[in-house]
Design an enzyme around this catalytic site. Structure first.
Site, PDB file in Angstrom:
ATOM      1  CG  HIS A  85      -1.723  -0.863   1.120  1.00  0.00           C
ATOM      2  ND1 HIS A  85      -1.917  -1.831   2.091  1.00  0.00           N
ATOM      3  CD2 HIS A  85      -2.406  -1.393   0.120  1.00  0.00           C
ATOM      4  CE1 HIS A  85      -2.851  -2.890   2.203  1.00  0.00           C
ATOM      5  NE2 HIS A  85      -3.783  -2.475   0.584  1.00  0.00           N
ATOM      6  CD  GLU A  88      -0.927  -0.127   4.893  1.00  0.00           C
ATOM      7  OE1 GLU A  88       0.186  -0.869   4.795  1.00  0.00           O
ATOM      8  OE2 GLU A  88      -1.911   0.459   4.887  1.00  0.00           O
ATOM      9  CG  HIS A 192      -0.019  -4.173   5.530  1.00  0.00           C
ATOM     10  ND1 HIS A 192      -0.336  -4.041   3.872  1.00  0.00           N
ATOM     11  CD2 HIS A 192       0.831  -5.669   4.741  1.00  0.00           C
ATOM     12  CE1 HIS A 192      -0.395  -4.498   2.995  1.00  0.00           C
ATOM     13  NE2 HIS A 192      -0.285  -5.498   3.078  1.00  0.00           N
ATOM     14  CD  GLU A 283      -1.210  -4.109   9.318  1.00  0.00           C
ATOM     15  OE1 GLU A 283      -0.723  -2.591   9.221  1.00  0.00           O
ATOM     16  OE2 GLU A 283      -2.461  -4.483   8.420  1.00  0.00           O
TER      17      GLU A 283
END
Length: 460
Positions: A85, A88, A192, A283
């Site tokens: 993404h 990110e 991410h 993440e």
């Protein structure tokens, strides 16, 4: 060798003084940095592009290892993917820092040296460079998340639970899918932002046996939980499970992907189901595009976890399957009893297999025509060969930088047996651009007809 060692020493000395600047490098700067690293360390790095973005930017991958240009038998393949993404951006920064860390410490740091001598590490810092270039430096919004076509790349992969294997793929997704055909990756993670947690498969479900309560459980759930905990407990804060004020709490800093939220068309499920590569979604920052002043702290929080996770590529058992003539066998099915993978794990073009397993005793079975799941067995299925059963004790491989090695030497059977048919859902999805389908299908038709004709002649 002397010149190479001298270059390493000089680069290490310079890095210790300056190091890679903690900031967001644009695509041109990132490309130049990767080329500089490849030029400085030609013996342990190899730089190549796996394709282009919609706007024509190269998707650069740097390979690090003792033999970066080619696969060596017994050396597992590992990969990190960042910036899927575009907004990110922390993963992109951390992977460049990881490259700097590994190259500057090779031959001087025993851990880094053993890591690169025992595995081949592929790093794709940015899967979505177009999105990155269009991103706004904001914590929570979506500007730059998608590719140039406005598509979420982490919803565009084939999904075995959705039956969407024939839909159009974005250029970046197609490039990654093609990449997975060229390397037999064993372990992977994609980075991410927007939370601090290690998420593991499955991300999706169709309400079948995998759905257990509110979790979508894979056959290798115990291994995935171990891998996720390895990252979270080597991270400075992730294992606490409550790093972000506006996020839910995660026990041990990990979560089953589907339990967190269902995600169709995700990359980690695709890696696991079709490429037999176990992948986590990491993440790594509460803020998707934090101020540059926070980047050094984020690197220090993630650095031990990034290194420890690579080391997990040595879990379990590995080996080569050869036939009665000593020739490596491609596409032999290698399965562990009690782990009915949606798509069976198979040997690669070198006859190699890798199965990430936790320590324990496993009875190894070669079965020529049937599956046996009554006992904890690792099974190799190859038509026309005898059943072989052996017991293997699997130790914790990461400590020694090598999974347990167990080779299979298959023997011809006295009777004929039919090839085990793969489930229909395991037919390899289209990995390229749709316009090229006809060109790729035509040779396979002629090959099939030729094989059928030869078979008919032999039976006459």
């Amino acid at each position: 060798m002397f010149v190479f060692t001298l270059c390493l020493f000089l680069w290490s000395w310079l890095s210790s003084i300056h190091g890679l600047e903690f900031r967001y490098h644009n695509s041109v700067e990132m490309e130049q940095y990767l080329k500089d690293i490849n030029r400085m360390f030609p013996d342990i790095t190899h730089l190549h592009s796996i394709g282009q973005s919609v706007e024509g930017r190269e998707l650069w991958v740097l390979i690090l290892g003792q033999h970066p240009r080619e696969h060596r038998t017994g050396i597992p393949e590992f990969k990190y993917v960042g910036n899927m993404h575009g907004n990110e951006a922390v993963g992109r920064v951390l992977l460049l820092q990881l490259i700097d860390y590994l190259t500057s410490r090779y031959l001087s740091d025993p851990l880094v040296t053993r890591l690169l001598n025992s595995s081949r590490v592929h790093i794709l810092p940015s899967m979505n460079p177009d999105g990155f270039e269009s991103s706004a430096r904001e914590c929570m919004y979506t500007i730059g998340r998608y590719n140039k076509n406005g598509v979420d790349l982490n919803r565009n992969f084939p999904d075995s639970f959705e039956g969407n294997t024939e839909r159009e793929r974005e250029k970046e997704v197609s490039a990654v899918m093609d990449w997975l055909k060229t390397e037999s990756f064993v372990l992977s993670a994609n980075l991410h932002g927007g939370a601090v947690v290690a998420s593991y498969p499955y991300d999706n479900s169709n309400g079948g046996s995998e759905l257990q309560g509110s979790h979508s459980i894979s056959p290798d759930d115990d291994v995935f939980v171990h891998l996720a905990k390895t990252y979270s407990y080597n991270h400075r804060e992730m294992h606490n499970g409550n790093s972000c004020y506006d996020s839910q709490d995660f026990t041990h800093g990990i979560t089953n992907g589907y339990y967190w939220y269902p995600l169709p068309g995700g990359m980690q499920d695709y890696n696991y189901v079709w490429a037999q590569c176990l992948e986590l979604t990491l993440e790594i920052s509460c803020c998707k595009f934090p101020p540059e002043a926070q980047l050094p702290g984020l690197w220090e929080a993630n650095k031990p976890a990034l290194v420890a996770y690579i080391q997990q590529v040595h879990l379990g058992v590995k080996g080569v399957v050869t036939d009665s003539y000593g020739k490596p066998v491609r596409n032999a099915i290698v399965e562990v009893a009690g782990r009915r993978n949606l798509c069976p794990f198979r040997t690669d073009r070198n006859g190699e297999y890798y199965r990430l397993l936790l320590p324990g005793n496993y009875t190894i079975t070669n079965n020529s025509f049937i599956y046996m799941y009554a006992a904890p067995c690792l099974q190799v299925t190859y038509p026309g060969h005898k059943t072989l059963t052996q017991t293997v004790q699997v130790q914790y491989g990461p400590d020694t930088f090598s999974a347990h090695t167990h080779n299979f030497f298959l023997q011809k059977s006295d009777y004929s047996s039919k090839a085990t048919q793969l489930p229909q859902s395991c037919t390899t999805p289209n990995l390229g651009i749709r316009e090229s389908d006809g060109a790729t299908l035509l040779p396979s038709v002629f090959t099939t007809l030729t094989l059928l004709l030869l078979q008919r002649l032999l039976l006459l």
